[in-house]
Structure formats: structure tokens, C-alpha cells
Design a protein around this motif. Sequence first.
Motif, PDB file in Angstrom:
ATOM      1  N   ALA A  43       2.268  24.384  17.075  1.00 53.65           N
ATOM      2  CA  ALA A  43       3.572  23.739  17.490  1.00 53.65           C
ATOM      3  C   ALA A  43       4.257  23.840  16.005  1.00 53.65           C
ATOM      4  O   ALA A  43       3.696  23.708  14.900  1.00 53.65           O
ATOM      5  CB  ALA A  43       3.463  22.401  17.916  1.00 53.65           C
ATOM      6  N   MET A  44       5.596  23.275  15.936  1.00 53.82           N
ATOM      7  CA  MET A  44       6.461  23.139  14.838  1.00 53.82           C
ATOM      8  C   MET A  44       5.889  21.721  14.139  1.00 53.82           C
ATOM      9  O   MET A  44       5.724  20.820  15.063  1.00 53.82           O
ATOM     10  CB  MET A  44       7.696  23.361  15.033  1.00 53.82           C
ATOM     11  N   GLN A  45       5.931  21.669  12.874  1.00 55.40           N
ATOM     12  CA  GLN A  45       5.849  20.280  12.441  1.00 55.40           C
ATOM     13  C   GLN A  45       6.692  20.134  11.354  1.00 55.40           C
ATOM     14  O   GLN A  45       7.408  20.958  10.506  1.00 55.40           O
ATOM     15  CB  GLN A  45       4.526  20.424  11.448  1.00 55.40           C
ATOM     16  N   CYS A  46       7.202  18.720  11.325  1.00 53.36           N
ATOM     17  CA  CYS A  46       8.263  18.108  10.223  1.00 53.36           C
ATOM     18  C   CYS A  46       7.699  17.384   9.274  1.00 53.36           C
ATOM     19  O   CYS A  46       6.519  16.851   9.223  1.00 53.36           O
ATOM     20  CB  CYS A  46       9.115  17.281  11.041  1.00 53.36           C
ATOM     21  N   GLY A  47       8.130  17.376   8.093  1.00 59.40           N
ATOM     22  CA  GLY A  47       7.756  16.549   6.833  1.00 59.40           C
ATOM     23  C   GLY A  47       8.975  16.012   6.205  1.00 59.40           C
ATOM     24  O   GLY A  47       9.944  16.812   6.000  1.00 59.40           O
ATOM     25  N   GLN A  48       8.844  14.765   5.636  1.00 61.88           N
ATOM     26  CA  GLN A  48       9.860  14.263   4.658  1.00 61.88           C
ATOM     27  C   GLN A  48       9.169  13.518   3.615  1.00 61.88           C
ATOM     28  O   GLN A  48       8.283  12.590   3.967  1.00 61.88           O
ATOM     29  CB  GLN A  48      10.753  13.398   5.520  1.00 61.88           C
ATOM     30  N   ALA A  49       9.605  13.599   2.423  1.00 64.00           N
ATOM     31  CA  ALA A  49       9.271  12.668   1.343  1.00 64.00           C
ATOM     32  C   ALA A  49       9.883  11.458   1.350  1.00 64.00           C
ATOM     33  O   ALA A  49      11.150  11.705   1.587  1.00 64.00           O
ATOM     34  CB  ALA A  49       9.201  13.311  -0.060  1.00 64.00           C
ATOM     35  N   VAL A  50       9.238  10.426   1.035  1.00 62.83           N
ATOM     36  CA  VAL A  50       9.937   8.938   0.792  1.00 62.83           C
ATOM     37  C   VAL A  50       9.399   8.333  -0.161  1.00 62.83           C
ATOM     38  O   VAL A  50       8.371   8.560  -0.631  1.00 62.83           O
ATOM     39  CB  VAL A  50       9.805   8.190   2.201  1.00 62.83           C
ATOM     40  N   VAL A  51      10.201   7.560  -1.191  1.00 61.37           N
ATOM     41  CA  VAL A  51      10.054   6.933  -2.280  1.00 61.37           C
ATOM     42  C   VAL A  51      10.394   5.511  -2.160  1.00 61.37           C
ATOM     43  O   VAL A  51      11.257   5.006  -1.293  1.00 61.37           O
ATOM     44  CB  VAL A  51      10.419   7.095  -3.595  1.00 61.37           C
ATOM     45  N   LYS A  52       9.694   4.487  -2.769  1.00 57.63           N
ATOM     46  CA  LYS A  52      10.058   2.984  -2.709  1.00 57.63           C
ATOM     47  C   LYS A  52       9.686   2.583  -4.099  1.00 57.63           C
ATOM     48  O   LYS A  52       8.642   2.915  -4.694  1.00 57.63           O
ATOM     49  CB  LYS A  52       9.339   2.318  -1.645  1.00 57.63           C
ATOM     50  N   GLU A  53      10.451   1.682  -4.708  1.00 53.32           N
ATOM     51  CA  GLU A  53      10.455   0.889  -5.911  1.00 53.32           C
ATOM     52  C   GLU A  53       9.840  -0.390  -5.467  1.00 53.32           C
ATOM     53  O   GLU A  53      10.405  -1.299  -4.642  1.00 53.32           O
ATOM     54  CB  GLU A  53      11.756   0.757  -6.560  1.00 53.32           C
ATOM     55  N   VAL A  54       8.718  -1.056  -6.059  1.00 54.85           N
ATOM     56  CA  VAL A  54       8.244  -2.123  -5.744  1.00 54.85           C
ATOM     57  C   VAL A  54       7.995  -3.106  -7.267  1.00 54.85           C
ATOM     58  O   VAL A  54       7.101  -2.458  -7.963  1.00 54.85           O
ATOM     59  CB  VAL A  54       6.764  -2.176  -5.212  1.00 54.85           C
ATOM     60  N   ASP A  55       8.488  -4.081  -7.316  1.00 56.78           N
ATOM     61  CA  ASP A  55       8.522  -4.786  -8.436  1.00 56.78           C
ATOM     62  C   ASP A  55       7.179  -5.791  -8.556  1.00 56.78           C
ATOM     63  O   ASP A  55       6.886  -6.219  -7.394  1.00 56.78           O
ATOM     64  CB  ASP A  55       9.734  -5.529  -8.800  1.00 56.78           C
ATOM     65  N   GLY A  56       6.657  -5.907  -9.736  1.00 55.55           N
ATOM     66  CA  GLY A  56       5.607  -6.983  -9.612  1.00 55.55           C
ATOM     67  C   GLY A  56       4.117  -6.913  -9.306  1.00 55.55           C
ATOM     68  O   GLY A  56       3.273  -7.409  -9.061  1.00 55.55           O
ATOM     69  N   ARG A  57       4.134  -5.130  -9.061  1.00 51.06           N
ATOM     70  CA  ARG A  57       2.668  -4.861  -8.519  1.00 51.06           C
ATOM     71  C   ARG A  57       2.364  -3.562  -9.578  1.00 51.06           C
ATOM     72  O   ARG A  57       3.363  -3.005  -9.923  1.00 51.06           O
ATOM     73  CB  ARG A  57       2.738  -4.249  -7.168  1.00 51.06           C
ATOM     74  N   TYR A  59       0.137  -0.048  -9.877  1.00 50.42           N
ATOM     75  CA  TYR A  59      -0.512   1.047  -8.753  1.00 50.42           C
ATOM     76  C   TYR A  59      -2.096   0.788  -9.035  1.00 50.42           C
ATOM     77  O   TYR A  59      -2.507   0.815  -9.735  1.00 50.42           O
ATOM     78  CB  TYR A  59      -0.193   2.365  -9.236  1.00 50.42           C
ATOM     79  N   SER A  60      -2.665   1.169  -7.596  1.00 54.72           N
ATOM     80  CA  SER A  60      -4.018   1.378  -7.390  1.00 54.72           C
ATOM     81  C   SER A  60      -4.367   2.292  -6.403  1.00 54.72           C
ATOM     82  O   SER A  60      -3.651   2.060  -5.417  1.00 54.72           O
ATOM     83  CB  SER A  60      -4.892   0.059  -7.237  1.00 54.72           C
ATOM     84  N   PRO A  61      -5.197   3.156  -6.520  1.00 57.70           N
ATOM     85  CA  PRO A  61      -5.577   4.063  -5.619  1.00 57.70           C
ATOM     86  C   PRO A  61      -6.074   3.637  -4.140  1.00 57.70           C
ATOM     87  O   PRO A  61      -5.857   4.149  -3.257  1.00 57.70           O
ATOM     88  CB  PRO A  61      -6.899   4.963  -6.040  1.00 57.70           C
ATOM     89  N   ASP A  62      -6.556   2.278  -4.276  1.00 59.14           N
ATOM     90  CA  ASP A  62      -6.911   1.585  -3.153  1.00 59.14           C
ATOM     91  C   ASP A  62      -5.398   1.044  -2.296  1.00 59.14           C
ATOM     92  O   ASP A  62      -5.638   0.264  -1.119  1.00 59.14           O
ATOM     93  CB  ASP A  62      -7.495   0.215  -3.174  1.00 59.14           C
ATOM     94  N   LEU A  63      -4.313   1.259  -2.850  1.00 58.46           N
ATOM     95  CA  LEU A  63      -2.974   0.650  -2.317  1.00 58.46           C
ATOM     96  C   LEU A  63      -2.785   1.331  -1.026  1.00 58.46           C
ATOM     97  O   LEU A  63      -2.973   2.570  -0.716  1.00 58.46           O
ATOM     98  CB  LEU A  63      -1.951   1.051  -3.208  1.00 58.46           C
ATOM     99  N   LYS A  64      -2.547   0.530   0.025  1.00 52.25           N
ATOM    100  CA  LYS A  64      -2.088   1.248   1.543  1.00 52.25           C
ATOM    101  C   LYS A  64      -0.697   1.445   1.283  1.00 52.25           C
ATOM    102  O   LYS A  64       0.028   0.386   1.845  1.00 52.25           O
ATOM    103  CB  LYS A  64      -2.831   0.304   2.577  1.00 52.25           C
ATOM    104  N   LEU A  65      -0.165   2.610   1.148  1.00 56.95           N
ATOM    105  CA  LEU A  65       1.169   3.037   1.099  1.00 56.95           C
ATOM    106  C   LEU A  65       2.073   2.499   2.285  1.00 56.95           C
ATOM    107  O   LEU A  65       3.213   1.872   2.285  1.00 56.95           O
ATOM    108  CB  LEU A  65       1.558   4.076   0.750  1.00 56.95           C
ATOM    109  N   GLY A  66       1.232   2.829   3.401  1.00 55.08           N
ATOM    110  CA  GLY A  66       2.158   2.310   4.672  1.00 55.08           C
ATOM    111  C   GLY A  66       2.529   0.957   4.942  1.00 55.08           C
ATOM    112  O   GLY A  66       3.231   0.452   5.713  1.00 55.08           O
ATOM    113  N   GLU A  67       1.815  -0.083   4.192  1.00 52.13           N
ATOM    114  CA  GLU A  67       1.900  -1.474   4.360  1.00 52.13           C
ATOM    115  C   GLU A  67       2.758  -2.021   3.305  1.00 52.13           C
ATOM    116  O   GLU A  67       3.287  -3.154   3.361  1.00 52.13           O
ATOM    117  CB  GLU A  67       0.532  -2.110   4.118  1.00 52.13           C
ATOM    118  N   GLN A  68       3.345  -0.984   2.687  1.00 53.11           N
ATOM    119  CA  GLN A  68       4.437  -1.458   1.522  1.00 53.11           C
ATOM    120  C   GLN A  68       5.784  -1.646   1.813  1.00 53.11           C
ATOM    121  O   GLN A  68       6.170  -0.759   2.720  1.00 53.11           O
ATOM    122  CB  GLN A  68       4.281  -0.758   0.324  1.00 53.11           C
TER     123      GLN A  68
END
Length: 68
Positions: A43-57, A59-68
Motif C-alpha cells: 500500500a501507499m504510505q504518507c508522511g508529514q513532519a511537524v514541529v512545535k515550540e514548548v516553553d518552560g520545559r 527536552y528528555s528522551p522520555d518525553l511523550k511527543l504525542g501528548e504535547q
Amino acid sequence: MKLYRFLTGPDDASFCHKVTAALNKGWELAGSPTYAFNAATGAMQCGQAVVKEVDGREYSPDLKLGEQ
């Protein structure tokens, strides 16, 4: 902190809903979408990069990006 995610999914409405949900949570499109054939699924697959600026936090590798 600037966050990055690469959303992927099948070439159907579910992918559009995934991107739309991210946009409505404050994520922004980063670059053009991608479109490729997945030989494993046939099947065909789609992809899209997204970014978000979050103040006051920090980065940690344990951060769940989808919950931000």
C-alpha cells in the motif's frame, strides 16, 4: 524547547485526521509531505513532519511527543 515528530500512515482519511489532530494541538507543518510505496504491505504510505515550540520545559528522551 522545539519538538519534532514525523507522522506516518496509510494513504487514507485516517492519515489526514492524524495530521489535523496534531495541527489542532498546536503543531505546525515542517516541509512537504512524503508519499511512498510500502512493499511489505502493498500500500501507499504518507508522511508529514511537524514541529512545535514548548516553553518552560526541557527536552528528555522520555518525553511523550504525542501528548504535547
